[in-house]
Design an enzyme around this catalytic site. Structure first.
Site, PDB file in Angstrom:
ATOM      1  N   SER A 222      47.557  48.606 -17.809  1.00  8.95           N
ATOM      2  CA  SER A 222      46.626  47.486 -17.640  1.00  8.95           C
ATOM      3  C   SER A 222      47.157  46.513 -16.601  1.00  8.95           C
ATOM      4  CB  SER A 222      46.462  46.740 -18.969  1.00  8.95           C
ATOM      5  OG  SER A 222      47.646  46.015 -19.283  1.00  8.95           O
ATOM      6  N   ASP A 223      46.248  45.788 -15.942  1.00 13.10           N
ATOM      7  CA  ASP A 223      46.697  44.604 -15.236  1.00 13.10           C
ATOM      8  C   ASP A 223      47.280  43.666 -16.283  1.00 13.10           C
ATOM      9  OD1 ASP A 223      47.223  42.752 -13.278  1.00 13.10           O
ATOM     10  OD2 ASP A 223      45.212  42.824 -12.399  1.00 13.10           O
ATOM     11  N   TRP A 224      48.113  42.738 -15.864  1.00  8.65           N
ATOM     12  CA  TRP A 224      48.901  41.943 -16.802  1.00  8.65           C
ATOM     13  C   TRP A 224      47.998  41.021 -17.620  1.00  8.65           C
ATOM     14  CZ3 TRP A 224      51.325  45.590 -15.108  1.00  8.65           C
ATOM     15  CH2 TRP A 224      52.710  45.739 -15.139  1.00  8.65           C
ATOM     16  N   GLY A 225      47.836  41.362 -18.894  1.00  9.22           N
ATOM     17  CA  GLY A 225      46.966  40.600 -19.773  1.00  9.22           C
ATOM     18  C   GLY A 225      45.546  41.110 -19.835  1.00  9.22           C
ATOM     19  N   ALA A 226      45.272  42.256 -19.213  1.00  7.33           N
ATOM     20  CA  ALA A 226      43.890  42.755 -19.173  1.00  7.33           C
ATOM     21  C   ALA A 226      43.482  43.462 -20.458  1.00  7.33           C
ATOM     22  CB  ALA A 226      43.706  43.697 -17.987  1.00  7.33           C
TER      23      ALA A 226
END
Length: 793
Positions: A222-226
């Site tokens: 995931s993108d960071w926090g996605a």
């Protein structure tokens, strides 16, 4: 490692340990699992360098030209070599996975992260991106194709819903990712945004086409926090949630126990994580590869020249060695080598445009105009540790009573990360400023929470700054500033001390900055004009700032900031040989472009900026770049400009008509077409004939020196029964020739160029297609009519 081995390994761990492996241990590491022989996998941001596991200026990195510059080379071999350099950098810094390349498209030049993407065209993006991936992974380091998919703007980037027709997805936005899979990419990153109603970490596009018809066997991070859910994303084809240790996937084991997520889903995710570990040397005690690259600075210098685009030249270039050159403009002495945001690195050294030209010419310099930019953090050049008298600053963590918990010597007043200790409540940055000019200095502090700033023991800022965003790019990279104006005398040293309160979810980023007094804007401009009047040549370097081109926000204008346009015209009025160098990551307005002697684009050129520009200006190397995106004369002319969601939805209503395709449909004329770029010679397109795989083109170098030409082939289908762009890029090839020499080059036009997407899959419209050949999307002097593709059904 084969699948049988992976299955055996997966079977050795229970559900709780499987779930643990699927969330990051930290922001930049995965968990280890000794029973499986698995060490933690280290990841790092890219794409212009390998920063490593944090934001620390003491850990330097080589800085490549921006992705827009790499695409401007139209040179897959050079990009692959640069990818190999990044692999060597990654291993030097203990990194297994590079979070790059960014394969999103230049849907609009207003997109704030435009500089981090390659092109408006899916084919150019696909080929350059695939070359980058092959180069990185050839060194045993994983590349990451991101951000899957339709992550093409920054406004509300974490929540927007991109509404994109299925055909448009397949023919435009998915194309570079499919090419990445074909190139063997080991990691794909799911984006923050939603597509057609579903956030990407839960989106069925992860399964089909990515893992389905494309056959991607790697890991989806995931993108960071996605990842924002447990069950929905756990059931989806999302494999790894980053960062850690806090994550919605901490409840993944419970979801399996409750029957909400099948254990088989975890098994597939863990299997993919282990496959990645085997590929990067993180399994069974493997020793990671240690690639090396000879003369890396020479390669970076070559890349600057290869990516520089010569838009216009009335014969003023190349310059003669020994000329007296006025080097002007706000970016001349402090080149902007990279865009803002998570792509940033700390190079050990930077060759400014001024320094590079000074090595080969007699130069004089002044900025000419002032830009309203972020304050300049203290550096080793103007600050010393307040106690040890060494260059730099002192950074301390304090408890609630103000007692010191930790202290470290740092090199910059911009401190993005500080190793936290229990009980820390305040970050303090202090230094002794060497005052080199008498006048009113702007002293600044940045951060969230309560901010205080003391100058020579006097409190000049005391303010509470609330957290008003959840965007990590703002929280961790660009916190807000507060300023004070203080009169200081040259030759003195002044103690500066900044403190910021540590509150939950506000990060640790703290900045202490000092900006000296300057001439008035009118006096600075007048000085530039006088230097230009007295010089043989005036080189004016104009560009953007971190407040214009950066991750986290979109642009609202393509105009150059400040009085830069006025500077160019004032200099041109007194010197006919005015050469303008544009230092931006993406398009800007150039209202004086037809008035000056020459215009070059350097993009964000990386740390060898000055050497590469000097090579081009003085003819040691040809400007090799061609535009990877169309440049408008004015932002108001753009056929596709909307980057702002409405009620959370961003509609891609332009369909297939993006970039030069949209310009061709509109009938309007841009300032410079996609593919445009001049060298120091001229070319004639003489003949095009069909081949089994494309077109054979004969071109002749009609100038007086050796040169390189990028021969482009576009496909068109007049009278098509299928709605299409007026033309679209089919392929290209570069050719070199001596003065007067004619050469032939084969340009492959793959079968996919003739296909269109339907609900049933790819199809070909019966009948003939026309091929257009030339140096840009707006200049195609050769036509090859009614070519019927032989496409296997």
């Amino acid at each position: 490692m084969d699948d049988v081995d992976l299955d055996l390994l997966v079977g050795k761990v229970d559900v709780a340990r499987k779930a643990r492996l699927l969330t990051g241990a930290t922001a930049w590491r995965t968990h280890d699992e000794p029973d499986l022989g698995l060490r933690s996998i280290v990841v790092s941001d890219g794409p212009i360098g390998v920063r490593g596991q944090g934001w620390d200026e003491r850990s330097t990195s080589l800085a490549l030209p921006s992705p827009t510059a790499l695409a401007a080379t139209w040179d897959v071999e050079l990009v692959a070599r640069l990818g190999g350099l990044l692999a060597a950098e990654a291993r030097r810094k203990g990194v297994d996975v590079l979070l790059a390349p960014t394969l999103n498209l230049h849907r609009s030049p207003f997109a704030g992260r435009h500089f981090e993407c390659y092109s408006e065209d899916p084919v150019l993006t696909a080929r350059i991106g695939a070359a980058y991936i092959r180069g990185v992974q050839g060194g045993g380091v994983a590349a990451t194709a991101k951000h899957y998919v339709a992550n093409d703007s920054e406004t509300e980037r974490m929540t927007l819903d991109a509404r994109v027709a299925d055909r448009v997805l397949h023919e435009l936005y998915l194309v570079p990712f499919e090419a990445a899979v074909e190139a063997g990419v080991w990691v794909v990153m799911s984006a923050y945004n939603a597509v057609n109603g579903t956030t990407m970490s839960e989106n069925p596009l992860l399964d089909e086409p990515l893992k389905g018809s494309w056959g991607f066997d790697g890991l989806v991070v995931s993108d960071w926090g996605a990842v924002r859910s447990t069950v929905a994303s756990g059931r989806a084809a999302q494999d790894l949630a980053m960062p850690g240790p806090e994550s919605p996937w901490n409840a993944l084991a419970d979801a399996v126990d409750n029957g909400e997520v099948p254990e088989s889903a975890l098994d597939d995710k863990v299997r993919r994580l282990l496959r990645l570990a085997g590929r990067v040397g993180a399994l069974n005690g493997a020793t990671p590869s240690r690639p090396e690259v000879d003369a890396p600075l020479d390669l970076l210098r070559e890349a600057v020249a290869a990516s520089t685009v010569l838009l216009r030249n009335d014969g003023a270039l190349p310059l003669s060695p020994g000329a007296k050159v006025a080097v002007l403009g706000p970016n001349a002495a402090t080149a902007r080598i990279q865009g803002g945001g998570s792509a940033g690195v700390y190079p050990e050294s930077v060759v400014s445009f001024l320094d590079g030209l000074a090595e080969v010419a007699d130069v004089v310099h002044t900025a000419g105009v002032r830009l309203a930019d972020r304050p300049a953090p203290l550096t080793t050049g103007n600050s010393r540790h307040p106690h040890d008298d060494v260059p730099g600053v002192l950074v301390r963590l304090l408890d609630a009573d103000g007692a010191e918990l930790s202290a470290e010597h740092r090199l910059l007043g911009r401190v993005l990360e500080v190793p936290l200790v229990d009980g820390a409540r305040t970050v303090e940055v202090s230094g002794r400023l060497a005052v080199d000019a008498t006048g009113d200095w702007r002293i600044s502090v940045a951060g969230f929470g309560r901010l205080t700033l003391d100058v020579a023991g006097a409190r000049v800022v005391d303010e509470d700054v609330p957290l008003d965003t959840d965007d990590p790019a703002v929280i961790h990279l660009t916190p807000p500033y507060r300023h004070a104006t203080v009169h200081l005398d040259a030759g003195t040293t002044v103690d500066l001390l900044a403190r910021r309160e540590l509150r939950a979810d506000t990060g640790t980023a703290t900045v202490l900055a000092a900006d000296p007094p300057r001439l008035s804007e009118d006096d600075e401009l007048a000085l530039a004009v006088e230097l230009a009047r007295a010089s043989d040549v005036a080189v004016v370097v104009v560009g953007t700032t971190d407040e214009i081109e950066s991750e986290g926000f979109d642009r609202t204008s393509l105009a150059l900031p400040g009085r830069q346009d006025e500077l160019v015209r004032a200099v041109r009025a007194v010197n006919d040989r005015t050469v303008v160098v544009v230092n931006s990551g993406g398009p800007v307005e150039l209202p004086w472009r037809d008035e000056v002697a020459a215009v070059l684009l350097t993009w964000f050129p990386g740390q060898e900026a000055g050497h590469g520009l000097a090579d081009v200006l003085f003819g040691f190397r040809e400007p090799g770049g061609r535009l990877p995106t169309t440049w408008a004369a004015a932002g108001a002319d753009l056929p596709v400009s909307d980057v702002t969601p409405r009620d959370g939805v961003l509609r891609y209503d332009e369909g297939l008509h993006v970039g030069y395709r949209a310009w061709r449909r509109s009938g309007a004329e841009p300032a410079y077409w996609f593919g445009h770029g001049l060298g120091y010679t001229t070319w004639a397109y003489e003949e095009a004939v069909a081949t089994a795989g494309g077109v054979r083109v004969r071109v002749r170098n009609t100038g007086g020196r050796v040169g390189r030409e990028v021969v482009q082939v576009y496909v068109t289908r007049p009278g098509s029964a299928v709605e299409r762009p007026e033309r679209w890029l089919g392929g290209w090839a570069a050719v070199s020739a001596a003065a007067g020499e004619a050469v032939e080059v084969d340009v492959e036009v793959p079968e996919r160029a003739y296909r269109h997407w339907t609900p049933e899959g790819w199809a070909v419209e019966p009948g003939g297609f026309t091929l257009l050949v030339g140096p840009s999307a707006g200049d195609t002097p050769l036509t090859l009519g009614e070519r019927s593709p032989h496409v296997a059904e």
